[in-house]
Design a protein around this motif. Structure first.
Motif, mmCIF file in Angstrom:
data_model
loop_
_atom_site.group_PDB
_atom_site.id
_atom_site.type_symbol
_atom_site.label_atom_id
_atom_site.label_comp_id
_atom_site.label_asym_id
_atom_site.label_seq_id
_atom_site.Cartn_x
_atom_site.Cartn_y
_atom_site.Cartn_z
ATOM 1 N N VAL B 92 -17.964 -2.356 -31.837
ATOM 2 C CA VAL B 92 -16.529 -2.257 -31.534
ATOM 3 C C VAL B 92 -16.261 -2.845 -30.158
ATOM 4 O O VAL B 92 -15.339 -3.632 -29.966
ATOM 5 C CB VAL B 92 -16.056 -0.778 -31.576
ATOM 6 N N TYR B 93 -17.123 -2.505 -29.193
ATOM 7 C CA TYR B 93 -16.918 -3.053 -27.851
ATOM 8 C C TYR B 93 -17.001 -4.581 -27.880
ATOM 9 O O TYR B 93 -16.157 -5.271 -27.332
ATOM 10 C CB TYR B 93 -17.948 -2.492 -26.868
ATOM 11 N N LEU B 94 -18.039 -5.077 -28.561
ATOM 12 C CA LEU B 94 -18.260 -6.526 -28.573
ATOM 13 C C LEU B 94 -17.100 -7.277 -29.206
ATOM 14 O O LEU B 94 -16.669 -8.316 -28.721
ATOM 15 C CB LEU B 94 -19.543 -6.851 -29.340
ATOM 16 N N VAL B 95 -16.602 -6.741 -30.342
ATOM 17 C CA VAL B 95 -15.593 -7.485 -31.094
ATOM 18 C C VAL B 95 -14.186 -7.211 -30.579
ATOM 19 O O VAL B 95 -13.376 -8.132 -30.451
ATOM 20 C CB VAL B 95 -15.688 -7.146 -32.600
ATOM 21 N N GLU B 96 -13.872 -5.946 -30.272
ATOM 22 C CA GLU B 96 -12.486 -5.591 -29.978
ATOM 23 C C GLU B 96 -12.154 -5.583 -28.489
ATOM 24 O O GLU B 96 -11.016 -5.760 -28.103
ATOM 25 C CB GLU B 96 -12.163 -4.206 -30.572
ATOM 26 N N TYR B 97 -13.139 -5.322 -27.646
ATOM 27 C CA TYR B 97 -12.822 -5.137 -26.233
ATOM 28 C C TYR B 97 -13.320 -6.266 -25.333
ATOM 29 O O TYR B 97 -12.607 -6.716 -24.457
ATOM 30 C CB TYR B 97 -13.388 -3.796 -25.731
ATOM 31 N N ALA B 98 -14.571 -6.669 -25.528
ATOM 32 C CA ALA B 98 -15.154 -7.619 -24.581
ATOM 33 C C ALA B 98 -14.441 -8.956 -24.644
ATOM 34 O O ALA B 98 -13.959 -9.363 -25.700
ATOM 35 C CB ALA B 98 -16.637 -7.806 -24.885
ATOM 36 N N ARG B 100 -14.405 -12.777 -24.981
ATOM 37 C CA ARG B 100 -15.347 -13.731 -25.574
ATOM 38 C C ARG B 100 -16.039 -14.544 -24.475
ATOM 39 O O ARG B 100 -15.362 -15.028 -23.563
ATOM 40 C CB ARG B 100 -14.596 -14.702 -26.503
ATOM 41 N N GLY B 101 -17.335 -14.645 -24.582
ATOM 42 C CA GLY B 101 -18.052 -15.496 -23.644
ATOM 43 C C GLY B 101 -18.256 -14.876 -22.267
ATOM 44 O O GLY B 101 -18.674 -15.554 -21.347
ATOM 45 N N SER B 102 -17.964 -13.567 -22.127
ATOM 46 C CA SER B 102 -18.221 -12.938 -20.834
ATOM 47 C C SER B 102 -19.723 -12.790 -20.643
ATOM 48 O O SER B 102 -20.512 -12.847 -21.594
ATOM 49 C CB SER B 102 -17.544 -11.578 -20.743
ATOM 50 N N LYS B 103 -20.115 -12.583 -19.390
ATOM 51 C CA LYS B 103 -21.527 -12.543 -19.060
ATOM 52 C C LYS B 103 -22.242 -11.403 -19.796
ATOM 53 O O LYS B 103 -23.320 -11.575 -20.354
ATOM 54 C CB LYS B 103 -21.681 -12.360 -17.542
ATOM 55 N N LEU B 104 -21.585 -10.227 -19.829
ATOM 56 C CA LEU B 104 -22.179 -9.059 -20.473
ATOM 57 C C LEU B 104 -22.445 -9.335 -21.957
ATOM 58 O O LEU B 104 -23.492 -8.983 -22.500
ATOM 59 C CB LEU B 104 -21.249 -7.855 -20.308
ATOM 60 N N VAL B 105 -21.486 -9.994 -22.602
ATOM 61 C CA VAL B 105 -21.649 -10.302 -24.026
ATOM 62 C C VAL B 105 -22.865 -11.193 -24.232
ATOM 63 O O VAL B 105 -23.668 -10.986 -25.144
ATOM 64 C CB VAL B 105 -20.380 -10.980 -24.581
ATOM 65 N N LYS B 106 -23.033 -12.168 -23.343
ATOM 66 C CA LYS B 106 -24.175 -13.079 -23.468
ATOM 67 C C LYS B 106 -25.485 -12.322 -23.317
ATOM 68 O O LYS B 106 -26.438 -12.525 -24.084
ATOM 69 C CB LYS B 106 -24.077 -14.181 -22.415
#
Lengths: 282, 282
Positions: B92-98, B100-106
Motif C-alpha cells: 500500500v505504501y509503495l503503490v498509494e503513498y510513495a 514514483r522513483g523516490s530513493k526509498l522506493v528504489k
C-alpha cells in the motif's frame, strides 16, 4: 482529527515498508558477523582455495565445494535451458488454446513441488538410472545436474515465455511475409529480439540452482573432494552446510556459516547482474 | 495447415522440420517429467498410506505424520499472521503513498529482489544465528515462523502491488472527488477490490511454506510431536520427510508423506489458479 489519523497511518505504512530493508540489513550483519571471524581464523586463501575439508583435523578448505556448486549449476543450465527455452517457444507460438490450459498449470505445478519431493524422486528414479547407464554409485554430478535441470525448468519457461510474447507481432509476420518458415521466423526474428529477457531468466535459474539444497543433498554423493568426472560424487556449498550443521560446534560451526557467506556473496553477484540486465532491457 | 501443404513446406527445409520436432519434444519432455513424478509417487505411495501413519501420537513404531501435519498448519498460520499484514501494508505504501522513483522506493525494490533471491538454506542459518542462538528462542515454532515470514515477504509485497496497480485510477479519483480521505479510499475501496489478487499471492505463499525444509531444520528443529506452545520445536511435513529419508529406514513412510505433500501442493496450485482465473474474467 482525520488528518491526524491519516498521518499516523502513513507512518505505519512507511514503517512496514521498511521491514524488508531491515531484514536484508539483519541478514547481512548476522551472517557476516558470524562468518568473517571464522574466515580470518582459517585464513582467506586457505578457506577459499584449500583443497581439503577435514573439520576433525582443523582443515577447512571449501574449494572442492565451490567447484562442485559451479559444476552442478553449469550442468543444470546445459540441461534445463535448451529444454525450457524450446518449451517456452512451444507455449508462446505453437500451443493450441486448449492444450495451453493444461500446459500452463503443469509448469506452475512443476514450480510448486517441494524440493524434498524432487530429491526423493531423484534418489529413487534418477540415481538408479544413472547407475545403470553410466556406472558408479549413481549419486553424482550428472544426477544432480539432471535433477536441477528439471527444477529450474519452470523459471526458464515462465520468463522466456513472457519475453517471447512481448516481442511485437510484426517481427514474426514480416519474416513470414519474406518467405521464411515459421521456425526460421521464430528463431531468427523473434528470439533475438527477446534475447535480453531470456538471459535474465537464465540468470534467475542459475540463482535457483546454486542455492538449491534439499534435492541436491539426496543425489550428489556428498564427497568433499574435487570431482574426477561427471559420474563421480560431488558436494555443493549448500549440501556442506545442511550435512554438518546439525552436529557442528565451535570453529567448525562458524566455518559452515562462512560457507553460507560465500554462497550469499555468489547470490548477491547473481542478483546484481540480473538487475543490471533488467535495467538494460527496460 | 493441411497435411499436404505441411509436407510440401517442410520437404525443402529439413532444418525447420528438425527444429519443429525439437520444440514439440521439449514440451512433451517437460510435461512428461511432471506426470512421471506424480504417477511414480502415487503408485508407490498410496498403498503405504496406512491408518497408523495418521495416529495422533507419534512414536517410533507408527512413525505417524499427523503431528507433522498439525505443525505444518501452525507454521502456515504463524508465518502468514506476520508476513501478510506487513507485506500488504508495505505494498500500500509503495503503490498509494510513495512518490514514483523516490530513493526509498528504489532501495525497497532492491531489497525485496535481494530477499527473493536468497536461498532457503541461507535463511535457515540466519534464523539459527539470530533467533535460535542470539535471542535464545532455541529450536522453536516461532523461530521457524519468523524466518519463513521474512522469506515469503517479497512474494506477498509483489503480488499485492500488482493487485493494487490493477485497480483502476477512476476508483481513486471518484472517491477523492466525493470528498473521501486517502485512508478511507485505501481501506474501503482499493484494498477490497484488490482482495482476489492478494489472496492468490497468499495461497502461493502457503505453498512455499508447506514445501520448505532447508530453512526450517535449523530454526524450528525436527521434534516429531505436536508442539505445546510456540516455543516448542516442531517439524513440518517436508522436514518430516527429510528426517525419514536421512534415517534411511523409512522409505515406505517417505513415499506416503510424499503423496500427502503432492496432494497438498496440487490443491494449493489449483486454488490459486482458480482465483487467478476469476481475476482475468472479471
Amino acid at each position: 482529527m482525520r488528518s491526524h489519523s491519516e498521518r499516523v497511518m502513513k507512518a505505519v505504512f512507511l514503517l512496514t515498508a521498511c521491514v524488508s530493508i531491515i531484514a536484508v540489513i539483519l541478514i547481512c550483519v548476522f551472517l557476516f558477523a558470524s562468518g568473517i571471524p571464522a574466515i580470518k581464523e582459517i585464513g582467506l586463501t586457505d578457506f577459499l582455495f584449500g583443497m581439503s575439508w577435514k573439520p576433525g583435523q582443523g582443515m577447512y578448505g571449501i574449494f572442492p565445494m565451490i567447484v562442485g556448486s559451479i559444476y552442478v549449476t553449469a550442468g543444470a543450465i546445459i540441461i534445463g535451458v535448451p529444454i525450457g527455452l524450446l518449451c517456452a517457444v512451444f507455449m508462446a507460438r505453437y500451443c493450441p488454446n486448449k492444450l495451453y490450459k493444461v500446459l500452463k498449470p503443469a509448469v506452475d505445478l512443476l514450480a510448486g513441488i517441494p524440493s524434498i519431493v524432487y530429491g526423493f524422486f531423484g534418489l529413487m528414479v534418477i540415481v538408479p538410472m544413472v547407475q545403470q547407464n553410466f556406472g558408479g554409485s549413481g549419486k553424482s554430478l550428472l544426477t544432480s545436474a539432471i535433477l536441477l535441470g528439471i527444477m529450474i525448468l519452470p523459471t526458464i519457461i515462465n520468463v522466456s515465455e513472457s519475453n517471447i510474447r512481448a516481442v511485437p507481432e510484426h517481427y514474426y509476420e514480416g519474416s513470414l511475409a519474406l518467405g521464411a518458415t515459421r521456425e526460421r521466423s521464430i528463431f531468427k526474428a523473434v528470439l533475438p529480439a527477446a534475447k535480453m529477457g531470456i538471459l535474465a531468466g537464465i540468470i534467475l535459474g542459475i540463482g535457483r540452482a546454486i542455492g538449491e539444497t534439499m534435492a541436491v543433498v539426496m543425489v550428489c554423493g556428498n564427497q568433499a573432494v574435487m570431482p574426477a568426472g561427471v559420474t563421480s560424487g560431488v558436494r555443493t556449498l549448500t549440501a556442506n552446510i545442511v550435512l554438518e550443521m546439525g552436529y557442528a560446534s565451535g570453529l567448525h560451526r562458524d566455518a559452515l556459516i562462512a560457507t553460507a557467506v560465500v554462497l550469499f556473496v555468489f547470490i548477491l553477484l547473481i542478483n546484481l547482474s540480473f538487475t543490471a540486465l533488467k535495467r538494460r532491457t527496460d | 495447415m493441411d497435411m499436404r501443404r505441411f509436407i510440401e513446406t517442410y520437404k525443402k527445409r529439413p532444418g525447420s522440420l528438425a527444429v519443429l520436432f525439437l520444440v514439440i519434444l521439449s514440451a512433451v519432455l517437460t510435461v512428461g517429467v511432471l506426470f512421471a513424478l506424480i504417477i511414480y509417487i502415487l503408485i508407490n505411495g498410496v498403498a503405504n498410506l496406512t491408518p497408523e501413519l495418521f495416529a495422533w501420537e507419534f512414536n517410533t513404531d507408527n512413525m505417524s505424520m499427523m503431528p507433522a501435519i498439525v505443525s505444518t498448519i501452525y507454521m502456515v498460520i504463524l508465518s502468514l499472521v506476520m508476513a501478510v499484514p506487513i507485506g500488504v501494508l508495505s505494498a500500500v505504501y509503495l503503490v498509494e503513498y510513495a512518490k514514483r522513483g523516490s530513493k526509498l522506493v528504489k532501495v525497497m525494490r532492491t531489497t525485496t529482489e535481494t530477499l527473493q533471491g536468497i536461498p532457503s538454506i541461507v535463511y535457515g542459518l540466519f534464523g539459527y544465528i539470530l533467533f535460535v542462538i542470539t535471542l535464545g528462542w532455541s529450536y522453536s515454532l516461532i523461530a521457524g515462523a519468523v524466518t519463513l515470514a521474512i522469506m515469503i515477504l517479497p512474494l506477498i509485497i509483489r503480488t499485492t502491488e500488482e493487485a493494487l496497480m490493477s485497480v483502476p485510477d477512476s476508483y481513486r479519483e471518484g472517491s477523492f472527488g466525493l470528498g473521501a480521505g486517502k485512508l478511507y479510499t485505501v481501506f474501503k475501496l482499493i484494498l477490497p477490490s484488490a482482495v482476489p489478487g492478494i489472496l492468490a499471492g497468499v495461497i502461493l505463499a502457503i505453498g512455499r511454506i508447506v514445501g520448505e525444509s532447508a530453512a526450517l531444520i535449523f530454526t524450528a528443529g525436527t521434534v516429531a510431536q505436536v508442539p505445546g506452545s510456540i516455543f516448542d520445536s516442531a517439524r513440518t511435513l517436508s522436514v518430516h520427510m527429510y528426517a525419514l529419508l536421512s534415517e534411511g529406514l523409512y522409505t515406505d513412510e517417505a513415499y506416503a508423506t510424499a503423496v500427502v505433500l503432492l496432494i497438498l501442493v496440487i490443491m494449493i496450485n489449483a486454488l490459486s489458479g482458480m482465483i487467478a482465473k476469476k481475476l482475468v474474467t472479471r
